[in-house]
Enzyme design. Structure first.
Site, PDB file in Angstrom:
ATOM      1  N   SER A  96       0.936  -2.092   2.474  1.00 54.78           N
ATOM      2  CA  SER A  96       1.677  -3.332   2.309  1.00 54.78           C
ATOM      3  C   SER A  96       2.297  -3.771   3.640  1.00 54.78           C
ATOM      4  CB  SER A  96       2.734  -3.161   1.205  1.00 54.78           C
ATOM      5  OG  SER A  96       3.312  -4.390   0.860  1.00 54.78           O
ATOM      6  N   ASP A 191      -2.786  -8.097  -7.587  1.00 58.34           N
ATOM      7  CA  ASP A 191      -1.939  -8.143  -6.396  1.00 58.34           C
ATOM      8  C   ASP A 191      -1.930  -9.564  -5.848  1.00 58.34           C
ATOM      9  OD1 ASP A 191      -0.674  -7.802  -3.974  1.00 58.34           O
ATOM     10  OD2 ASP A 191      -1.947  -6.173  -3.293  1.00 58.34           O
ATOM     11  N   HIS A 221      -0.185  -3.738  -6.859  1.00 58.29           N
ATOM     12  CA  HIS A 221       0.344  -3.580  -5.514  1.00 58.29           C
ATOM     13  C   HIS A 221       1.418  -2.478  -5.544  1.00 58.29           C
ATOM     14  CE1 HIS A 221       1.249  -5.242  -1.462  1.00 58.29           C
ATOM     15  NE2 HIS A 221       2.419  -4.674  -1.692  1.00 58.29           N
TER      16      HIS A 221
END
Length: 249
Positions: A96, A191, A221
């Site tokens: 991320s 996501d 995610h």
């Protein structure tokens, strides 16, 4: 920083090393939140992992996190002998926000101000703050990271709109992606930034960078830190670690 050495490796081994940057939207996360995936990578890849506790927003806004990530990478390479790692076999990675930092560090290192890197491990990376319009961007409820959440993290991390087009914040917008290290790009199927990872893998491939793109259908995610509840977290990290191992050993 926290150093992991893969189980079964010898203290005298000069191991290949992954410098890892945790996720959390540049606002949250630390060495403890990502200890398990870092340990998995070290064990599966039989390597060392150095996890970096960079400065967080909003106390420290952009480019503080990038500066810390890049400084840490250069320090690891410069102090390999002391750490018991091989400075000629250094990779960067993260999930991320950490994937964002890893991608930006790879670009900075290529441009001559950092060590030569052998690999970049990008797990559902956020790579373009100017991105918009993809269908998954409309995820607004029922998932850990929503469209509103993305806006929250962006506004806490960046100083203003102008920062969105800076390649250190949006690696997708770098002038060139040629000459970057080989990459493994993992994306989660549920996501709001799914399309960013897919597009970045394509961008790298078009620039001649060896890329493996992995879409994990049906996953959220952040799932690699949820191994206690999501069974595929460990196996997916293992697949990524084996790609790392193949490139650095």
């Amino acid at each position: 920083m926290r150093l992991f050495r893969g189980g079964g490796t010898r203290p005298s081994d000069q191991l290949p090393v992954l410098v890892y940057f945790h996720g959390g939207g540049w606002v949250v996360g630390n060495l403890d939140t990502h200890e398990v995936p870092c340990a998995w990578i070290a064990n599966f890849a039989e390597c060392a992992v150095v996890s970096v506790d960079y400065r967080l927003a909003p106390d420290c806004k952009f480019p503080a996190a990038f500066e810390d990530a890049f400084a840490a990478t250069k320090w690891v390479a410069a102090n390999g002998t002391t750490l018991g790692v091989d400075p000629s076999r250094v990779a960067v990675g993260g999930d991320s926000a950490g994937g964002n930092l890893a991608a930006a560090v790879a670009i900075a290192a290529r441009d001559g101000s950092g060590p030569e890197l052998g690999f970049q491990l990008l797990i559902y990376p956020a790579v373009d703050f100017t991105w918009g319009g993809a269908p998954e961007k409309e995820l607004t409820t029922g998932v850990p990271v929503t469209t509103g959440g993305l806006d929250y993290f962006r506004d806490h991390y960046l100083n203003g709109v102008a920062d969105r087009s800076d390649w250190r914040a949006s690696p997708m917008l770098a002038e060139s992606h040629a000459g970057l290290p080989p990459a493994y790009v993992m994306a989660a199927g549920v996501d709001p930034i799914l399309s960013e990872g897919r597009a970045y893998a394509s961008k790298l491939e078009q620039a001649g960078v060896p890329v493996t793109y992995r879409l994990v259908e049906g996953q959220l995610h952040g799932f690699v830190t949820m191994g206690k509840f999501i069974g595929v977290a460990e196996s997916e990290v293992a697949l990524a670690a084996l790609q790392l191992k193949a490139r650095l050993l």
